[in-house]
Scaffold this motif. Structure first.
Motif, PDB file in Angstrom:
ATOM      1  N   GLN A 160      36.801   7.608   1.266  1.00 45.45           N
ATOM      2  CA  GLN A 160      37.398   6.469   0.571  1.00 45.45           C
ATOM      3  C   GLN A 160      37.822   6.809  -0.860  1.00 45.45           C
ATOM      4  O   GLN A 160      37.625   6.055  -1.789  1.00 45.45           O
ATOM      5  CB  GLN A 160      36.404   5.300   0.561  1.00 45.45           C
ATOM      6  CG  GLN A 160      36.011   4.832   1.947  1.00 45.45           C
ATOM      7  CD  GLN A 160      34.948   3.750   1.923  1.00 45.45           C
ATOM      8  OE1 GLN A 160      34.708   3.131   0.906  1.00 45.45           O
ATOM      9  NE2 GLN A 160      34.297   3.555   3.057  1.00 45.45           N
ATOM     10  N   GLY A 161      38.401   7.981  -1.031  1.00 46.22           N
ATOM     11  CA  GLY A 161      38.928   8.354  -2.332  1.00 46.22           C
ATOM     12  C   GLY A 161      37.884   8.888  -3.285  1.00 46.22           C
ATOM     13  O   GLY A 161      36.706   9.012  -2.959  1.00 46.22           O
ATOM     14  N   SER A 162      38.334   9.201  -4.496  1.00 45.20           N
ATOM     15  CA  SER A 162      37.488   9.799  -5.515  1.00 45.20           C
ATOM     16  C   SER A 162      36.662   8.743  -6.253  1.00 45.20           C
ATOM     17  O   SER A 162      36.925   7.544  -6.159  1.00 45.20           O
ATOM     18  CB  SER A 162      38.356  10.561  -6.519  1.00 45.20           C
ATOM     19  OG  SER A 162      37.598  11.015  -7.612  1.00 45.20           O
ATOM     20  N   TYR A 163      35.651   9.216  -6.991  1.00 49.77           N
ATOM     21  CA  TYR A 163      34.867   8.321  -7.839  1.00 49.77           C
ATOM     22  C   TYR A 163      35.645   7.944  -9.099  1.00 49.77           C
ATOM     23  O   TYR A 163      35.274   7.018  -9.799  1.00 49.77           O
ATOM     24  CB  TYR A 163      33.539   8.989  -8.234  1.00 49.77           C
ATOM     25  CG  TYR A 163      32.537   9.037  -7.117  1.00 49.77           C
ATOM     26  CD1 TYR A 163      31.728   7.941  -6.834  1.00 49.77           C
ATOM     27  CD2 TYR A 163      32.396  10.174  -6.326  1.00 49.77           C
ATOM     28  CE1 TYR A 163      30.796   7.975  -5.798  1.00 49.77           C
ATOM     29  CE2 TYR A 163      31.471  10.224  -5.293  1.00 49.77           C
ATOM     30  CZ  TYR A 163      30.686   9.121  -5.034  1.00 49.77           C
ATOM     31  OH  TYR A 163      29.776   9.161  -4.011  1.00 49.77           O
ATOM     32  N   ILE A 164      36.727   8.687  -9.373  1.00 45.52           N
ATOM     33  CA  ILE A 164      37.594   8.408 -10.511  1.00 45.52           C
ATOM     34  C   ILE A 164      38.989   8.078  -9.996  1.00 45.52           C
ATOM     35  O   ILE A 164      39.582   8.844  -9.242  1.00 45.52           O
ATOM     36  CB  ILE A 164      37.684   9.615 -11.471  1.00 45.52           C
ATOM     37  CG1 ILE A 164      36.291  10.062 -11.915  1.00 45.52           C
ATOM     38  CG2 ILE A 164      38.561   9.271 -12.674  1.00 45.52           C
ATOM     39  CD1 ILE A 164      35.573   9.039 -12.770  1.00 45.52           C
ATOM     40  N   LYS A 165      39.518   6.921 -10.397  1.00 49.51           N
ATOM     41  CA  LYS A 165      40.847   6.508  -9.961  1.00 49.51           C
ATOM     42  C   LYS A 165      41.850   6.676 -11.091  1.00 49.51           C
ATOM     43  O   LYS A 165      41.540   6.400 -12.249  1.00 49.51           O
ATOM     44  CB  LYS A 165      40.824   5.043  -9.507  1.00 49.51           C
ATOM     45  CG  LYS A 165      39.945   4.782  -8.303  1.00 49.51           C
ATOM     46  CD  LYS A 165      40.103   3.374  -7.768  1.00 49.51           C
ATOM     47  CE  LYS A 165      39.643   2.318  -8.764  1.00 49.51           C
ATOM     48  NZ  LYS A 165      39.684   0.959  -8.178  1.00 49.51           N
ATOM     49  N   ASN A 166      43.040   7.130 -10.725  1.00 48.32           N
ATOM     50  CA  ASN A 166      44.134   7.286 -11.690  1.00 48.32           C
ATOM     51  C   ASN A 166      43.753   8.176 -12.871  1.00 48.32           C
ATOM     52  O   ASN A 166      44.230   7.988 -13.994  1.00 48.32           O
ATOM     53  CB  ASN A 166      44.605   5.916 -12.206  1.00 48.32           C
ATOM     54  CG  ASN A 166      45.085   5.008 -11.087  1.00 48.32           C
ATOM     55  OD1 ASN A 166      45.708   5.469 -10.122  1.00 48.32           O
ATOM     56  ND2 ASN A 166      44.800   3.720 -11.196  1.00 48.32           N
ATOM     57  N   GLY A 167      42.847   9.104 -12.621  1.00 54.42           N
ATOM     58  CA  GLY A 167      42.510  10.075 -13.640  1.00 54.42           C
ATOM     59  C   GLY A 167      41.503   9.630 -14.676  1.00 54.42           C
ATOM     60  O   GLY A 167      40.927  10.454 -15.382  1.00 54.42           O
ATOM     61  N   SER A 168      41.248   8.318 -14.777  1.00 57.30           N
ATOM     62  CA  SER A 168      40.338   7.866 -15.841  1.00 57.30           C
ATOM     63  C   SER A 168      39.482   6.654 -15.473  1.00 57.30           C
ATOM     64  O   SER A 168      38.454   6.415 -16.093  1.00 57.30           O
ATOM     65  CB  SER A 168      41.137   7.547 -17.108  1.00 57.30           C
ATOM     66  OG  SER A 168      42.087   6.517 -16.856  1.00 57.30           O
ATOM     67  N   LEU A 169      39.896   5.885 -14.472  1.00 53.16           N
ATOM     68  CA  LEU A 169      39.182   4.659 -14.114  1.00 53.16           C
ATOM     69  C   LEU A 169      38.091   4.942 -13.075  1.00 53.16           C
ATOM     70  O   LEU A 169      38.315   5.655 -12.104  1.00 53.16           O
ATOM     71  CB  LEU A 169      40.155   3.623 -13.557  1.00 53.16           C
ATOM     72  CG  LEU A 169      41.264   3.152 -14.502  1.00 53.16           C
ATOM     73  CD1 LEU A 169      42.203   2.196 -13.781  1.00 53.16           C
ATOM     74  CD2 LEU A 169      40.666   2.481 -15.733  1.00 53.16           C
ATOM     75  N   LEU A 170      36.913   4.387 -13.307  1.00 51.36           N
ATOM     76  CA  LEU A 170      35.826   4.549 -12.363  1.00 51.36           C
ATOM     77  C   LEU A 170      36.074   3.733 -11.109  1.00 51.36           C
ATOM     78  O   LEU A 170      36.515   2.580 -11.180  1.00 51.36           O
ATOM     79  CB  LEU A 170      34.506   4.113 -13.004  1.00 51.36           C
ATOM     80  CG  LEU A 170      33.938   4.989 -14.113  1.00 51.36           C
ATOM     81  CD1 LEU A 170      32.694   4.327 -14.706  1.00 51.36           C
ATOM     82  CD2 LEU A 170      33.596   6.374 -13.598  1.00 51.36           C
ATOM     83  N   ASN A 171      35.786   4.307  -9.963  1.00 50.88           N
ATOM     84  CA  ASN A 171      35.873   3.598  -8.686  1.00 50.88           C
ATOM     85  C   ASN A 171      34.541   2.865  -8.492  1.00 50.88           C
ATOM     86  O   ASN A 171      33.641   3.349  -7.814  1.00 50.88           O
ATOM     87  CB  ASN A 171      36.137   4.584  -7.553  1.00 50.88           C
ATOM     88  CG  ASN A 171      36.419   3.908  -6.230  1.00 50.88           C
ATOM     89  OD1 ASN A 171      36.124   2.724  -6.064  1.00 50.88           O
ATOM     90  ND2 ASN A 171      36.977   4.646  -5.291  1.00 50.88           N
ATOM     91  N   CYS A 172      34.449   1.692  -9.108  1.00 51.75           N
ATOM     92  CA  CYS A 172      33.172   0.955  -9.140  1.00 51.75           C
ATOM     93  C   CYS A 172      32.680   0.555  -7.764  1.00 51.75           C
ATOM     94  O   CYS A 172      31.472   0.564  -7.507  1.00 51.75           O
ATOM     95  CB  CYS A 172      33.310  -0.286 -10.029  1.00 51.75           C
ATOM     96  SG  CYS A 172      33.601   0.106 -11.771  1.00 51.75           S
TER      97      CYS A 172
END
Length: 260
Positions: A160-172
């Motif tokens: 389900q993707g990375s723990y970091i979205k768009n290079g800077s946002l946390l995937n809460c």
């Protein structure tokens, strides 16, 4: 139960992070999870070897009956991991293939076996097992979770993707879900088992069962009509792609094929 409890207590949070137990360096990054997987598989093959070690179908049936009884006791003790390991062994195609032996079991024993199989079934996301585990947590009973359930959940989560979205946002959402899984798994530490230390557990601590190919040869010798159970092989095809991947990544933990 004591051996598995001690082993589970060695597992750390970081061993689950990013499904490290699936990576090339898994033995370094997730050593205790890998050891737990190896223990699970070795126990299962040990049980298969033990059943096949008897020279009559009646004695083999007695051995199967004994292991079914042990699995039932482990279920009562809320030791779901070792219960799963025993049932995986008895439900393995090698043991299922010695049909003359199974015919020696009583209908009540078969009924008990089917009941335990239903309890640990992966259908409905291990619903029955999770209900009993939740009850154990609520009533503060000791329990040992089925490790494979949680490692598989982590594998799904990693898709389900990375723990970091768009290079800077946390995937809460992903971080929160990861925390929920591990918090639930490690709740077994809240209540410990009161189990007296046995005088000699060396046989169960250092399991070194025969390879699967060798066990197949033994099964063929003791029951010439032994078959690899085509129906059982067909049932294995019901796994999802992630289940198959999970089986593949755990396949290299020992020189034998993996049960989980």
């Amino acid at each position: 139960t004591r051996i598995t409890y001690i082993l589970f207590n060695k597992i750390t949070y970081k061993e689950f992070f990013k499904a490290r137990f699936t990576k090339k360096e898994k033995k370094k990054t997730s050593p205790n999870i890998i050891e737990a997987f190896e223990r699970f598989n070795n126990l299962s093959f040990f049980i298969i070897e033990e059943v096949l070690s008897y020279n009559t179908k009646e004695k083999r049936a007695k051995a199967i009956e004994k292991f079914i009884s042990i699995a039932n006791e482990l279920k009562k003790l809320n030791n779901f991991n070792d219960c799963m390991s025993i049932i995986a062994a008895l439900n393995h195609r090698i043991i299922k293939g010695i049909k003359k032996t199974w015919k020696c079991l009583s209908s009540s024993t078969i009924s008990q076996f089917n009941s335990i199989k239903q309890f640990i079934s992966f259908e409905d996301n291990y619903k029955l097992l999770r209900i009993q585990q939740e009850d154990a947590i609520k009533t503060k009973q000791p329990f040992l979770p089925f490790l494979g359930y949680y490692t598989k959940k982590i594998c799904f989560l990693e898709e389900q993707g990375s723990y970091i979205k768009n290079g800077s946002l946390l995937n809460c959402d992903k971080i929160a879900e990861f925390h929920i899984y591990l918090e639930e798994f490690f709740k077994f530490k809240n209540v410990s088992y009161s189990i007296e230390r046995q005088k000699d557990l060396s046989v169960l601590q250092c399991l070194s069962p025969a390879r699967e190919e060798e066990l197949e040869k033994i099964a063929t010798q003791i029951e010439p009509s032994f078959s690899l159970n085509v129906k059982g092989a067909e049932e294995e095809k019901r796994f999802t792609s992630t289940d198959k991947e999970y089986k593949r990544i755990t396949n290299g933990f020992t020189d034998k094929k993996s049960f989980i």
